[in-house]
Write a protein that holds these residues in place. Structure first.
Motif, mmCIF file in Angstrom:
data_model
loop_
_atom_site.group_PDB
_atom_site.id
_atom_site.type_symbol
_atom_site.label_atom_id
_atom_site.label_comp_id
_atom_site.label_asym_id
_atom_site.label_seq_id
_atom_site.Cartn_x
_atom_site.Cartn_y
_atom_site.Cartn_z
ATOM 1 N N ALA A 1 33.904 38.853 50.708
ATOM 2 C CA ALA A 1 34.732 37.635 51.660
ATOM 3 C C ALA A 1 35.200 36.520 50.393
ATOM 4 O O ALA A 1 36.249 36.153 50.703
ATOM 5 N N GLU A 2 34.363 36.396 49.345
ATOM 6 C CA GLU A 2 34.576 35.257 48.496
ATOM 7 C C GLU A 2 36.100 36.087 47.743
ATOM 8 O O GLU A 2 36.947 35.285 47.409
ATOM 9 N N LEU A 3 35.963 37.249 47.476
ATOM 10 C CA LEU A 3 36.974 38.100 46.663
ATOM 11 C C LEU A 3 38.474 37.967 47.811
ATOM 12 O O LEU A 3 39.477 37.896 47.372
ATOM 13 N N ASP A 4 38.113 38.116 49.160
ATOM 14 C CA ASP A 4 39.259 38.279 50.056
ATOM 15 C C ASP A 4 39.585 36.932 50.414
ATOM 16 O O ASP A 4 40.988 36.779 50.927
ATOM 17 N N SER A 5 39.099 35.838 49.935
ATOM 18 C CA SER A 5 39.770 34.538 50.224
ATOM 19 C C SER A 5 40.600 34.098 49.169
ATOM 20 O O SER A 5 41.144 32.824 49.280
ATOM 21 N N GLY A 6 40.953 34.849 48.297
ATOM 22 C CA GLY A 6 41.852 34.562 47.491
ATOM 23 C C GLY A 6 41.406 33.802 46.246
ATOM 24 O O GLY A 6 42.461 33.143 45.264
ATOM 25 N N GLY A 7 40.057 33.552 45.982
ATOM 26 C CA GLY A 7 39.655 32.604 45.012
ATOM 27 C C GLY A 7 39.445 33.056 43.633
ATOM 28 O O GLY A 7 40.264 34.138 43.577
ATOM 29 N N ASP A 8 39.207 32.429 42.767
ATOM 30 C CA ASP A 8 38.990 32.929 41.332
ATOM 31 C C ASP A 8 38.257 34.152 41.050
ATOM 32 O O ASP A 8 36.983 34.027 41.242
ATOM 33 N N ALA A 9 38.716 35.353 40.936
ATOM 34 C CA ALA A 9 37.912 36.574 40.906
ATOM 35 C C ALA A 9 36.910 36.425 39.752
ATOM 36 O O ALA A 9 35.776 37.031 39.938
ATOM 37 N N ALA A 10 37.258 35.756 38.663
ATOM 38 C CA ALA A 10 36.173 35.802 37.681
ATOM 39 C C ALA A 10 35.039 35.064 37.814
ATOM 40 O O ALA A 10 33.775 35.168 37.209
ATOM 41 N N ARG A 11 35.041 34.270 38.919
ATOM 42 C CA ARG A 11 34.017 33.226 39.256
ATOM 43 C C ARG A 11 32.733 34.243 39.843
ATOM 44 O O ARG A 11 31.527 33.906 39.519
ATOM 45 N N VAL A 12 33.033 35.409 40.616
ATOM 46 C CA VAL A 12 32.007 36.279 41.173
ATOM 47 C C VAL A 12 31.686 37.241 40.000
ATOM 48 O O VAL A 12 30.523 38.078 40.349
#
Length: 174
Positions: free
Chosen positions: A76-87
């Protein structure tokens, strides 16, 4: 015990609702719901009953549910368009802790690719394939193989979805 009184029932309810949000394309709401569900966990499931015969199987089932919820939250965090590097760091820890689970490896490959680390994503696939073939005698599953091919093609479908703007706060005086 009354219905809904146990943490596990609340956890399952929150996870179900969050997965519905994810299916509906509301990744940000799904991530929030899954974070709330995962906050209910306080250490290993049934820790105080590990000596009882029923506990090992039940604890394993609960741990699998927790891991699936963690994977869904990261998706969900990746799908939300956020900063991928953060996860990426959390996914790296999850892969190290659960080396034979394919979904964390898929998510890590996708996060690495979205973070501009295509070579690292492909290296992860190579290491995964080596582990699976040498240790288990099997090839990675279709999801990982398809993702590797998509990374090699630099498939536009792998790009992060555009971030939706947050709704404007309502003016309380209006």
């Amino acid at each position: 015990v009354d219905e809904g009184e146990l943490d596990v029932a609340r956890f399952e309810s929150l996870v179900t609702a969050a997965r519905e949000q994810l299916s509906a394309g509301n990744a940000r709401a799904a991530a929030q719901g899954l974070r709330e569900a995962l906050e209910l966990w306080r250490g290993p499931a049934l820790r105080e009953f590990r000596a009882e015969p029923f506990a090992e199987l039940a604890a394993g089932r609960l741990e699998d549910q927790r891991l699936a919820a963690v994977e869904d939250r990261l998706q969900a965090e990746l799908d939300s368009g956020g900063d991928a590097a953060r996860v990426v760091p959390e996914l790296e820890e999850l892969v190290a802790a659960e080396p034979l689970r394919e979904r964390p490896r898929e998510l890590l490959m996708l996060a690495l690719y979205r973070a501009g680390r295509q070579a690292d994503a492909l290296d992860l696939y190579r290491r995964t394939r080596d582990l699976f073939v040498n240790e288990l005698g099997i090839e990675p599953g279709p999801g990982l193989r398809e993702l590797e091919q998509a990374v090699l093609r630099q498939d536009t479908a792998l790009r992060a979805p555009p971030r939706r703007p947050r709704p404007a706060a309502r003016d309380p005086g209006a």
